[in-house]
Design a protein around this motif. Structure first.
Motif, PDB file in Angstrom:
ATOM      1  N   VAL A  24       0.583  -1.158  -0.273  1.00 21.34           N
ATOM      2  CA  VAL A  24       0.264  -0.066  -0.266  1.00 21.34           C
ATOM      3  C   VAL A  24       1.019   1.056  -0.031  1.00 21.34           C
ATOM      4  CG1 VAL A  24      -1.293   1.414   1.768  1.00 21.34           C
ATOM      5  CG2 VAL A  24      -1.999  -0.969   1.412  1.00 21.34           C
ATOM      6  N   VAL A  25       2.120   1.207   0.745  1.00 20.22           N
ATOM      7  CA  VAL A  25       2.527   2.378   1.378  1.00 20.22           C
ATOM      8  C   VAL A  25       3.930   2.808  -0.288  1.00 20.22           C
ATOM      9  CG1 VAL A  25       4.646   3.328   1.465  1.00 20.22           C
ATOM     10  CG2 VAL A  25       2.829   2.034   3.246  1.00 20.22           C
ATOM     11  N   VAL A  26       4.077   1.451  -1.091  1.00 19.65           N
ATOM     12  CA  VAL A  26       5.115   1.420  -3.079  1.00 19.65           C
ATOM     13  C   VAL A  26       3.416   2.217  -3.521  1.00 19.65           C
ATOM     14  CG1 VAL A  26       5.886   0.323  -4.291  1.00 19.65           C
ATOM     15  CG2 VAL A  26       6.769  -0.240  -1.431  1.00 19.65           C
ATOM     16  N   ALA A  27       2.455   2.301  -3.663  1.00 20.58           N
ATOM     17  CA  ALA A  27       1.651   1.589  -4.772  1.00 20.58           C
ATOM     18  C   ALA A  27       1.581   3.571  -4.267  1.00 20.58           C
ATOM     19  CB  ALA A  27      -0.060   1.666  -4.096  1.00 20.58           C
ATOM     20  N   LEU A  28       0.974   4.426  -2.415  1.00 21.40           N
ATOM     21  CA  LEU A  28       0.779   5.603  -2.841  1.00 21.40           C
ATOM     22  C   LEU A  28       2.198   6.368  -2.927  1.00 21.40           C
ATOM     23  CD1 LEU A  28      -1.410   5.631   1.020  1.00 21.40           C
ATOM     24  CD2 LEU A  28      -2.468   5.370  -1.624  1.00 21.40           C
ATOM     25  N   THR A  29       3.463   6.338  -3.018  1.00 21.33           N
ATOM     26  CA  THR A  29       4.395   6.505  -3.297  1.00 21.33           C
ATOM     27  C   THR A  29       4.271   6.918  -4.736  1.00 21.33           C
ATOM     28  OG1 THR A  29       6.140   5.065  -3.432  1.00 21.33           O
ATOM     29  CG2 THR A  29       5.347   6.239  -1.342  1.00 21.33           C
ATOM     30  N   ARG A  30       3.867   6.008  -5.211  1.00 23.17           N
ATOM     31  CA  ARG A  30       4.380   5.624  -6.889  1.00 23.17           C
ATOM     32  C   ARG A  30       2.541   6.547  -7.010  1.00 23.17           C
ATOM     33  NH1 ARG A  30       5.860  -0.132  -7.866  1.00 23.17           N
ATOM     34  NH2 ARG A  30       7.462  -0.476  -7.635  1.00 23.17           N
ATOM     35  N   GLN A  31       2.052   6.013  -6.655  1.00 18.71           N
ATOM     36  CA  GLN A  31       0.811   7.574  -7.287  1.00 18.71           C
ATOM     37  C   GLN A  31       0.943   8.668  -6.973  1.00 18.71           C
ATOM     38  OE1 GLN A  31      -2.853   5.152  -6.114  1.00 18.71           O
ATOM     39  NE2 GLN A  31      -2.272   3.505  -7.101  1.00 18.71           N
ATOM     40  N   ARG A  32       2.447   9.421  -6.104  1.00 20.86           N
ATOM     41  CA  ARG A  32       2.567  10.953  -5.716  1.00 20.86           C
ATOM     42  C   ARG A  32       1.773  11.074  -4.738  1.00 20.86           C
ATOM     43  NH1 ARG A  32       3.920  10.516 -11.155  1.00 20.86           N
ATOM     44  NH2 ARG A  32       6.367  10.527 -11.300  1.00 20.86           N
ATOM     45  N   MET A  33       1.193  10.216  -3.832  1.00 19.57           N
ATOM     46  CA  MET A  33       0.201  10.548  -2.838  1.00 19.57           C
ATOM     47  C   MET A  33       0.778  11.421  -1.764  1.00 19.57           C
ATOM     48  SD  MET A  33      -2.622   9.525  -0.267  1.00 19.57           S
ATOM     49  CE  MET A  33      -4.054   8.791  -1.381  1.00 19.57           C
ATOM     50  N   PHE A  34       1.974  11.023  -1.197  1.00 18.47           N
ATOM     51  CA  PHE A  34       3.398  11.416  -0.422  1.00 18.47           C
ATOM     52  C   PHE A  34       4.834  10.755  -1.658  1.00 18.47           C
ATOM     53  CE2 PHE A  34       1.073   8.029   1.572  1.00 18.47           C
ATOM     54  CZ  PHE A  34       1.968   6.773   1.908  1.00 18.47           C
ATOM     55  N   THR A  35       6.218  11.048  -0.770  1.00 13.90           N
ATOM     56  CA  THR A  35       7.066  10.599  -1.797  1.00 13.90           C
ATOM     57  C   THR A  35       7.633   9.876  -0.437  1.00 13.90           C
ATOM     58  OG1 THR A  35       8.211  12.635  -0.786  1.00 13.90           O
ATOM     59  CG2 THR A  35       8.019  13.260  -2.447  1.00 13.90           C
ATOM     60  N   TRP A  36       7.863   9.270  -1.181  1.00 14.54           N
ATOM     61  CA  TRP A  36       9.161   7.859  -0.077  1.00 14.54           C
ATOM     62  C   TRP A  36      10.081   8.709   0.958  1.00 14.54           C
ATOM     63  CZ3 TRP A  36       7.870   3.332   0.800  1.00 14.54           C
ATOM     64  CH2 TRP A  36       9.275   2.426   1.325  1.00 14.54           C
ATOM     65  N   THR A  37      10.601   9.341   0.759  1.00 11.63           N
ATOM     66  CA  THR A  37      11.547  10.394   1.836  1.00 11.63           C
ATOM     67  C   THR A  37      10.514  10.865   2.460  1.00 11.63           C
ATOM     68  OG1 THR A  37      13.122  11.146   0.057  1.00 11.63           O
ATOM     69  CG2 THR A  37      12.781  12.569   1.943  1.00 11.63           C
ATOM     70  N   GLU A  38       9.103  11.782   2.254  1.00  9.52           N
ATOM     71  CA  GLU A  38       8.359  11.679   3.336  1.00  9.52           C
ATOM     72  C   GLU A  38       7.768  10.417   4.725  1.00  9.52           C
ATOM     73  OE1 GLU A  38       3.781  14.002   3.444  1.00  9.52           O
ATOM     74  OE2 GLU A  38       4.477  13.787   1.727  1.00  9.52           O
ATOM     75  N   TRP A  39       7.473   9.817   3.690  1.00 10.19           N
ATOM     76  CA  TRP A  39       7.269   8.337   4.062  1.00 10.19           C
ATOM     77  C   TRP A  39       8.172   7.899   5.195  1.00 10.19           C
ATOM     78  CZ3 TRP A  39       3.822   5.243   6.171  1.00 10.19           C
ATOM     79  CH2 TRP A  39       4.259   4.134   6.108  1.00 10.19           C
ATOM     80  N   VAL A  40       9.237   7.953   5.207  1.00 18.38           N
ATOM     81  CA  VAL A  40      10.707   7.974   5.066  1.00 18.38           C
ATOM     82  C   VAL A  40      10.914   8.312   6.511  1.00 18.38           C
ATOM     83  CG1 VAL A  40      13.189   7.278   5.976  1.00 18.38           C
ATOM     84  CG2 VAL A  40      12.203   6.082   4.287  1.00 18.38           C
ATOM     85  N   GLU A  41      10.510   9.666   5.991  1.00 18.67           N
ATOM     86  CA  GLU A  41      10.682  11.000   7.907  1.00 18.67           C
ATOM     87  C   GLU A  41       9.563  10.404   8.679  1.00 18.67           C
ATOM     88  OE1 GLU A  41      11.032  14.944   5.922  1.00 18.67           O
ATOM     89  OE2 GLU A  41      12.834  14.313   5.281  1.00 18.67           O
ATOM     90  N   GLU A  42       8.329  10.633   7.798  1.00 25.25           N
ATOM     91  CA  GLU A  42       6.959  10.032   9.219  1.00 25.25           C
ATOM     92  C   GLU A  42       7.422   9.159  10.340  1.00 25.25           C
ATOM     93  OE1 GLU A  42       3.881  11.631   9.593  1.00 25.25           O
ATOM     94  OE2 GLU A  42       4.254  13.203   8.300  1.00 25.25           O
ATOM     95  N   PHE A  43       7.680   7.650   9.051  1.00 26.41           N
ATOM     96  CA  PHE A  43       7.502   7.094  10.677  1.00 26.41           C
ATOM     97  C   PHE A  43       8.803   6.902  11.012  1.00 26.41           C
ATOM     98  CE2 PHE A  43       9.355   2.346   9.610  1.00 26.41           C
ATOM     99  CZ  PHE A  43       7.667   1.625  10.418  1.00 26.41           C
ATOM    100  N   SER A  44      10.127   7.687  10.620  1.00 26.27           N
ATOM    101  CA  SER A  44      11.047   7.068  11.953  1.00 26.27           C
ATOM    102  C   SER A  44      10.101   8.249  13.055  1.00 26.27           C
ATOM    103  CB  SER A  44      12.587   8.214  11.069  1.00 26.27           C
ATOM    104  OG  SER A  44      12.929   7.306  10.225  1.00 26.27           O
ATOM    105  N   THR A  45       9.793   9.390  12.460  1.00 26.50           N
ATOM    106  CA  THR A  45       9.168   9.977  13.897  1.00 26.50           C
ATOM    107  C   THR A  45       8.458   9.671  14.431  1.00 26.50           C
ATOM    108  OG1 THR A  45       9.296  11.945  12.487  1.00 26.50           O
ATOM    109  CG2 THR A  45       7.538  11.922  14.339  1.00 26.50           C
TER     110      THR A  45
END
Length: 151
Positions: A24-45
């Motif tokens: 799901v996360v990979v698909a959302l980044t591919r659909q440009r809902m958010f970037t992978w960098t944004e995902w990593v920052e949010e997940f790390s937080t």
């Protein structure tokens, strides 16, 4: 700290839904809902602010954090109303109730169940063979060239 025999550093996904959560996360980044960098920052937080609890395995903690992060990001980026989320949640609940035991849950099964149908307790476990037991049963076969007649 709870540690189970199920955790295996060689296994990336212990449950089928773990693969789906990742996809799901990979698909959302591919659909440009958010970037992978944004995902990593949010997940790390999320990991920093909601670390592993004493009653969780590493895997349980990881996917709790994963789901909390993706839920928060979809809420922020998708602009889906809470009424829409509640409606879909109810459809999935009814789909679960309308699906024969042991079959994959399909959203279309929600029409089989009345809206006021209570959700029963799932009062039994399904047998799961631990990965260590499976690995113990499957042994590699050693193949080597032996002496043959005339050699």
């Amino acid at each position: 700290m709870l540690v189970t025999g199920r955790e295996d550093p060689e296994v990336a996904f212990e449950e089928p839904w773990h693969v789906e959560a990742f996809a799901v996360v990979v698909a959302l980044t591919r659909q440009r809902m958010f970037t992978w960098t944004e995902w990593v920052e949010e997940f790390s937080t999320e990991i920093l602010h909601h670390p592993r609890r004493d009653d969780e395995t590493v895997t349980e903690s990881y996917y709790r954090q994963w789901l909390a992060t993706v839920t928060r990001m979809v809420d922020r980026h998708a602009s889906v109303s809470s009424a829409t989320v509640d409606e879909r949640h109810e459809q999935w609940r009814r789909a679960y109730l309308g699906t024969p035991h042991g079959q994959p849950i399909e959203l279309s099964n929600h029409v089989r169940v009345r809206e006021d149908c209570p959700t029963p307790a799932h009062d039994h476990d399904h047998p799961v063979t631990p990965l260590a037991d499976i690995r113990e049963r499957i042994k590699p076969i050693a193949v080597h060239a032996g002496n043959t007649a005339g050699n």
